[in-house]
Design a protein around this motif. Structure first.
Motif, short mmCIF file in Angstrom:
data_model
loop_
_atom_site.label_atom_id
_atom_site.label_comp_id
_atom_site.label_asym_id
_atom_site.label_seq_id
_atom_site.Cartn_x
_atom_site.Cartn_y
_atom_site.Cartn_z
N LYS A 100 0.74 -1.21 -0.15
CA LYS A 100 0.10 -0.07 -0.03
C LYS A 100 0.79 1.37 0.02
O LYS A 100 0.55 2.32 -0.57
N ASP A 101 1.79 1.30 0.73
CA ASP A 101 2.99 2.34 0.74
C ASP A 101 3.84 2.38 -0.33
O ASP A 101 4.79 3.44 -0.47
N GLY A 102 3.73 1.63 -1.24
CA GLY A 102 4.66 1.66 -2.32
C GLY A 102 5.89 0.86 -2.39
O GLY A 102 6.51 0.71 -3.45
N ASP A 103 6.26 0.18 -1.10
CA ASP A 103 7.31 -0.59 -1.15
C ASP A 103 6.92 -2.03 -1.59
O ASP A 103 5.85 -2.22 -1.86
N LEU A 104 7.88 -2.77 -1.96
CA LEU A 104 8.09 -4.03 -2.48
C LEU A 104 7.67 -4.88 -1.33
O LEU A 104 8.36 -4.64 -0.01
N TYR A 105 6.81 -5.99 -1.34
CA TYR A 105 6.74 -6.88 -0.19
C TYR A 105 7.99 -7.47 0.48
O TYR A 105 8.14 -7.62 1.71
N PHE A 106 8.97 -8.16 -0.49
CA PHE A 106 10.16 -8.50 0.21
C PHE A 106 10.92 -7.62 1.07
O PHE A 106 11.50 -7.95 1.87
N GLU A 107 10.80 -6.17 0.79
CA GLU A 107 11.44 -5.03 1.37
C GLU A 107 11.12 -5.21 2.76
O GLU A 107 11.64 -5.17 3.73
N LYS A 108 9.61 -5.12 2.94
CA LYS A 108 8.93 -5.27 4.23
C LYS A 108 9.38 -6.44 4.95
O LYS A 108 9.70 -6.35 6.20
N VAL A 109 9.47 -7.65 4.53
CA VAL A 109 9.78 -8.79 5.02
C VAL A 109 11.11 -8.82 5.58
O VAL A 109 11.45 -9.01 6.83
N LEU A 110 12.10 -8.28 4.78
CA LEU A 110 13.36 -8.21 5.01
C LEU A 110 13.70 -7.22 6.23
O LEU A 110 14.33 -7.44 7.08
N GLU A 111 13.18 -5.99 6.07
CA GLU A 111 13.32 -5.09 7.28
C GLU A 111 12.78 -5.80 8.48
O GLU A 111 13.15 -5.40 9.68
N GLY A 112 11.56 -6.53 8.32
CA GLY A 112 11.10 -6.93 9.58
C GLY A 112 12.02 -8.09 10.35
O GLY A 112 12.08 -8.26 11.46
N ILE A 113 12.60 -8.74 9.22
CA ILE A 113 13.56 -9.98 9.66
C ILE A 113 14.81 -9.17 10.55
O ILE A 113 15.30 -9.58 11.59
N GLY A 114 15.23 -8.21 10.00
CA GLY A 114 16.33 -7.46 10.52
C GLY A 114 16.18 -7.03 11.61
O GLY A 114 16.82 -7.12 12.88
N SER A 115 14.70 -6.62 12.05
CA SER A 115 14.37 -5.94 13.46
C SER A 115 14.17 -7.22 14.29
O SER A 115 14.51 -6.88 15.43
N LEU A 116 13.82 -8.30 14.06
CA LEU A 116 13.70 -9.39 14.71
C LEU A 116 15.02 -9.83 15.11
O LEU A 116 15.36 -10.21 16.36
N ILE A 117 15.83 -9.88 14.40
CA ILE A 117 17.24 -10.21 14.42
C ILE A 117 17.97 -9.46 15.68
O ILE A 117 18.33 -9.88 16.56
N GLU A 118 17.76 -8.05 15.22
CA GLU A 118 18.26 -7.00 16.39
C GLU A 118 17.49 -7.32 17.70
O GLU A 118 18.22 -7.31 18.81
N GLN A 119 16.20 -7.37 17.76
CA GLN A 119 15.64 -7.50 19.22
C GLN A 119 16.01 -8.73 19.95
O GLN A 119 16.21 -8.90 21.28
N THR A 120 16.07 -9.78 19.01
CA THR A 120 16.18 -11.08 19.77
C THR A 120 17.62 -11.39 20.29
O THR A 120 17.99 -11.63 21.40
N THR A 121 18.68 -10.65 19.44
CA THR A 121 20.08 -10.83 19.85
C THR A 121 20.25 -10.05 21.09
O THR A 121 20.98 -10.32 22.24
N LYS A 122 19.68 -8.78 21.23
CA LYS A 122 19.86 -7.94 22.54
C LYS A 122 19.19 -8.33 23.52
O LYS A 122 19.75 -8.46 24.60
N ARG A 123 18.10 -9.02 23.27
CA ARG A 123 17.34 -9.65 24.60
C ARG A 123 18.16 -10.90 25.06
O ARG A 123 18.42 -10.67 26.31
N ARG A 124 18.55 -11.65 24.34
CA ARG A 124 19.37 -12.64 24.53
C ARG A 124 20.74 -12.36 25.17
O ARG A 124 21.34 -12.92 26.38
N LEU A 125 21.45 -11.29 24.46
CA LEU A 125 22.62 -10.75 25.14
C LEU A 125 22.46 -10.11 26.65
O LEU A 125 23.21 -10.45 27.55
N ASP A 126 21.46 -9.45 26.69
CA ASP A 126 20.90 -9.01 28.13
C ASP A 126 20.82 -9.95 29.16
O ASP A 126 21.19 -9.70 30.10
N LYS A 127 20.20 -11.03 28.79
CA LYS A 127 19.80 -11.97 29.63
C LYS A 127 21.41 -12.67 30.00
O LYS A 127 21.44 -12.86 31.21
#
Length: 141
Positions: A100-127
């Motif tokens: 809807k915002d003009g981006d390609l679907y794969f770009e949205k998914v790739l950005e989301g995966i990057g965010s999941l990697i960042e969040q999970t790595t930070k959470r596990r490292l903090d733990k």
């Protein structure tokens, strides 16, 4: 016949459900967001995606080129996430679907995966760091 030994390891793999804007599941895939090799694969995938070029053509050639590009993009997700995940990710939306915002679907998914990697790595490292602090607290002055 030799005895078979098994070793089960909790790798930290997770199942990710992709949802559309209405909350309907449109895909699903498994991966380990804290896999130490994923950062290297993410970098290689980002390089691939940044170098993407689409040579517009007419008619049937255009369709063939778009299909090849979509297949190449899907293949990169399999490499990035360490297994056959593209089918689950692109089950209902092809990689080149314009959102809807003009981006390609794969770009949205790739950005989301990057965010999941960042969040999970930070959470596990903090733990892990908290665990180390507790274990070494009695040795600090």
């Amino acid at each position: 016949m030799a005895d078979v030994m098994k070793l089960q390891v909790q790798t930290g793999a997770v199942t990710v459900e992709l949802e559309d804007e209405r909350g309907q599941v449109i895909g699903r895939f498994d991966f380990n967001p804290a896999d130490s090799n994923i950062l290297k694969r993410y970098g290689a995938a980002a390089e691939f995606f940044s170098g993407l070029e689409y040579d517009a053509a007419d008619g049937e050639q255009r369709l063939e080129k778009m299909n090849k590009l979509a297949d190449d993009i899907a293949g990169q997700f399999d490499v990035l996430l360490g297994g056959p995940v593209a089918e689950g990710i692109f089950a209902k939306c092809g990689p080149l679907t314009v959102t809807k915002d003009g981006d390609l679907y794969f770009e949205k998914v790739l950005e989301g995966i990057g965010s999941l990697i960042e969040q999970t790595t930070k959470r596990r490292l903090d733990k892990k760091l908290a665990k180390i602090r507790r274990a070494t607290a009695k040795y600090e002055k």
